[in-house]
Design an enzyme around this catalytic site. Structure first.
Site, short mmCIF file in Angstrom:
data_model
loop_
_atom_site.label_atom_id
_atom_site.label_comp_id
_atom_site.label_asym_id
_atom_site.label_seq_id
_atom_site.Cartn_x
_atom_site.Cartn_y
_atom_site.Cartn_z
N HIS A 186 0.74 -1.29 -0.01
CA HIS A 186 -0.10 0.24 0.06
C HIS A 186 0.77 1.27 0.01
O HIS A 186 1.99 1.19 0.37
CB HIS A 186 -1.05 0.03 1.29
CG HIS A 186 -0.07 -0.05 2.41
ND1 HIS A 186 0.47 1.14 3.09
CD2 HIS A 186 0.27 -0.99 3.35
CE1 HIS A 186 1.15 1.06 4.23
NE2 HIS A 186 0.82 -0.33 4.19
N GLU A 220 -2.26 -6.74 7.65
CA GLU A 220 -0.93 -6.76 8.12
C GLU A 220 -1.05 -7.51 9.56
O GLU A 220 -2.07 -7.96 9.92
CB GLU A 220 -0.73 -5.24 8.30
CG GLU A 220 0.66 -4.84 9.06
CD GLU A 220 1.92 -5.18 8.13
OE1 GLU A 220 2.01 -6.57 8.26
OE2 GLU A 220 2.60 -4.62 7.62
#
Length: 353
Positions: free
Chosen positions: A92, A199
């Site tokens: 990201h 994550e």
């Protein structure tokens, strides 16, 4: 919070990164200075043995076209239970949590600020399920422009798109692929949100996802896997997920998609640094750091194996560390506050809706 692999099917997959195709595979490539946007995604300019099977030995084709043909032949001539797939692994773009952790320092961030939803000085800066900064938006837009150029080189676009449920990853995939003029003959951008490609979970609010309802409202074009729950059941406020649990999630994710995408060769995954590091580690790839907004292709050889996946040893998770100094005194020299630092970082980048 470890994930139980006992429910795996009677078969599983093992995967190995293939060297010799991309610069990021090679040990002499410096990941601190490597730029995928100036190196054609790291694709090594070379001749392949399969060029001999092409008209005019492929001299009229781009490097990507000849690579795609090489990959096609690898799959056609693969042994039983063996396939080859190219993964486009994207991290990201920069999020507000990235700026905050830099400003406060790692120690103060982990022991005090990361469990908060945002700036305690009420500046309006929020990092719970962090959004992209203006820089992060720009990074995703630059990847989009690069993909436009790759398509002109006949680079194969992804046939499948997967994305983490955290907002910053969803935003990155949206900005990268939705505006892209994908060839009509190729698969359209329909991203599937997968819980297990997020994550490392726990304690840090930046890694606590929103509800399925909110995510559906923000990203109405995305699909969600059938098992995706309404609320985040994986994040815990006082327990940080152990690293081997991330490896477990990667293995479950791969067992799922490889079993259900046997005819797909090119797969996009927009995720996070920790998750991508696990993929590289499990596939035997060299350690390769991806900065915010970076993307690299990795070629995998995948072998389907009889029997359930063996379970490795578990390690304990982490609790919130104790602060070494006073976290309220933390902050980068030269800036009056986090808000001042954010203003400096975002200066020159346009405000977007």
């Amino acid at each position: 919070m470890p994930f139980n692999l006992a429910d795996s099917q009677g078969r599983h997959f093992e995967y190995t990164s293939m060297k010799g195709f991309f610069l990021q595979d090679e040990m002499d490539t410096d990941d601190s200075s490597f730029d995928p946007l100036t190196t054609n995604f790291g694709l090594i300019e070379q001749e392949f043995d399969t060029d001999l099977r092409l008209p005019n030995r492929g001299r009229n084709l781009t490097q990507w076209q000849r690579f795609a043909y090489k990959l096609k032949i690898l799959n056609e001539e693969a042994a039983e239970g063996e396939t080859f797939k190219l993964l486009y692994l994207g991290r990201h773009g920069q999020g507000y949590h990235n700026i905050a952790s830099t400003y406060y320092s790692t120690d103060a961030w982990q022991c005090y600020y990361a469990p908060l939803d945002g700036d305690p000085l009420d500046s309006g800066i929020v990092w719970a399920d962090a959004n992209l900064t203006r820089v992060g938006i720009h990074q995703a837009q630059e990847i989009n422009k690069f993909w436009t150029n790759l398509i002109k080189q006949q680079c194969p676009t992804p046939e499948l798109f997967y994305v983490s449920p955290l907002t910053r990853a969803c935003q990155t995939a949206e900005l990268t692929f939705r505006p892209l003029d994908i060839p009509p003959s190729a698969a359209p951008f329909i991203s599937v949100v997968k819980e297990f490609v997020r994550e490392r979970t726990g304690i840090h609010t930046c890694d606590r996802r929103g509800s399925r309802h909110d995510l559906t409202r923000k990203f109405p074009y995305y699909k969600f896997e059938s098992s995706f729950r309404e609320t985040d059941e994986l994040w815990h406020p006082s327990y940080r997920e152990p690293l081997d649990s991330i490896d477990d999630r990667v293995q479950l994710f791969f067992d799922d998609i490889f079993a259900n995408s046997r005819k797909s060769t090119y797969i996009s995954l927009t995720s996070h640094g920790g998750l991508i590091a696990s993929i590289l580690r499990l596939s035997g790839h060299r350690i390769f750091y991806l900065g915010a907004g970076a993307i690299i292709p990795v070629l995998l050889k995948i072998d389907e194996v009889e029997g359930k996946r063996p379970k490795g040893p578990s390690e304990p998770g982490d609790l919130k560390p104790k602060c070494i100094g006073d976290p309220l005194e933390a902050g980068l020299d030269g800036y009056d506050s986090l808000a001042d630092y954010v203003m400096h970082i975002e200066k020159g980048y346009p405000v977007t809706e």
